[in-house]
Write a protein that holds these residues in place. Sequence first.
Motif, PDB file in Angstrom:
ATOM      1  N   ALA A  18      37.209  51.404  34.552  1.00 18.12           N
ATOM      2  CA  ALA A  18      35.934  51.979  34.138  1.00 18.12           C
ATOM      3  C   ALA A  18      35.823  51.807  32.627  1.00 18.12           C
ATOM      4  O   ALA A  18      36.779  51.432  31.972  1.00 18.12           O
ATOM      5  N   LYS A  45      40.686  53.961  34.300  1.00 15.77           N
ATOM      6  CA  LYS A  45      40.954  54.490  35.630  1.00 15.77           C
ATOM      7  C   LYS A  45      40.650  53.414  36.656  1.00 15.77           C
ATOM      8  O   LYS A  45      39.521  52.955  36.777  1.00 15.77           O
ATOM      9  N   SER A  47      40.419  52.000  40.596  1.00 14.14           N
ATOM     10  CA  SER A  47      40.094  52.521  41.918  1.00 14.14           C
ATOM     11  C   SER A  47      41.241  52.169  42.859  1.00 14.14           C
ATOM     12  O   SER A  47      41.522  50.988  43.061  1.00 14.14           O
ATOM     13  N   TRP A  51      42.953  45.510  47.153  1.00 14.14           N
ATOM     14  CA  TRP A  51      42.129  44.622  46.331  1.00 14.14           C
ATOM     15  C   TRP A  51      42.349  43.183  46.770  1.00 14.14           C
ATOM     16  O   TRP A  51      43.469  42.777  47.096  1.00 14.14           O
ATOM     17  N   GLU A  95      47.415  55.401  44.298  1.00 14.12           N
ATOM     18  CA  GLU A  95      46.742  56.411  43.459  1.00 14.12           C
ATOM     19  C   GLU A  95      47.488  56.599  42.147  1.00 14.12           C
ATOM     20  O   GLU A  95      46.873  56.713  41.093  1.00 14.12           O
ATOM     21  N   ALA A  98      46.824  53.752  39.882  1.00  9.38           N
ATOM     22  CA  ALA A  98      45.424  53.776  39.453  1.00  9.38           C
ATOM     23  C   ALA A  98      45.178  54.801  38.356  1.00  9.38           C
ATOM     24  O   ALA A  98      44.351  54.587  37.475  1.00  9.38           O
ATOM     25  N   SER A 151      34.532  49.804  38.358  1.00 12.13           N
ATOM     26  CA  SER A 151      35.805  50.332  38.849  1.00 12.13           C
ATOM     27  C   SER A 151      36.217  49.679  40.172  1.00 12.13           C
ATOM     28  O   SER A 151      37.351  49.830  40.607  1.00 12.13           O
ATOM     29  N   ASN A 152      35.314  48.931  40.811  1.00 11.57           N
ATOM     30  CA  ASN A 152      35.609  48.316  42.106  1.00 11.57           C
ATOM     31  C   ASN A 152      35.511  46.797  42.144  1.00 11.57           C
ATOM     32  O   ASN A 152      35.785  46.188  43.170  1.00 11.57           O
ATOM     33  N   ARG A 180      37.543  45.570  45.385  1.00 15.12           N
ATOM     34  CA  ARG A 180      38.241  46.518  46.247  1.00 15.12           C
ATOM     35  C   ARG A 180      37.651  46.326  47.636  1.00 15.12           C
ATOM     36  O   ARG A 180      36.442  46.325  47.808  1.00 15.12           O
ATOM     37  N   GLU A 183      40.844  50.703  52.037  1.00 15.85           N
ATOM     38  CA  GLU A 183      42.068  51.493  51.852  1.00 15.85           C
ATOM     39  C   GLU A 183      43.280  50.604  52.044  1.00 15.85           C
ATOM     40  O   GLU A 183      43.229  49.590  52.744  1.00 15.85           O
TER      41      GLU A 183
END
Length: 186
Positions: A18, A45, A47, A51, A95, A98, A151-152, A180, A183
Amino acid sequence: MKMQTVSILALPLLALAACSGGGADKDGDGKISKEEVAKEAESIKFSPGEWENKVEIVDVKFDESKLPPEAKGMTGAIVKQMVGQVQTTKNCLTEEQAKKPGADFLAGAENDECTYKKFNLSGGKIDADIQCKGKQAGQEGNIKLSGTFTSNTYDMQMDMVMSSPETGSMTMKAKNSAKRIGECKA
């Protein structure tokens, strides 16, 4: 020519971030240290999730005059085959990764001899100019990154110029994009 690859391969991952501040030269001294690059990256940050990353070699040129005669024609054919090829990889960003990427991952390995002429991650754009010295005398490279990110997703151009007394110079242009895709798979 072998050069440290951290700057070439790791820095595109910064574009997953971001928005951050207006540049890495926080002390205003006109020099951007690895510490300042790491500090700028602290606000990034990622995501988390799976990816998909695509790298396409757009153009490669090199000085054949330094190659042995038997390698000249063969090397040119190999280089021509590289152009237009797209390499796709998938990876899982946890997480924990990230939330805070490691500073040496973002700023370059300790053994890298890289200087940052420009490093800015602001307004959804990346703009970087990095110069690195190789392990052997006279080896050097310049990497310029420019592109956009959220972010994606990210889309970036990479222009690299590498030179060595043994192999001459090589110029490479590449496109790097990622998104991205969901999950992480268990």
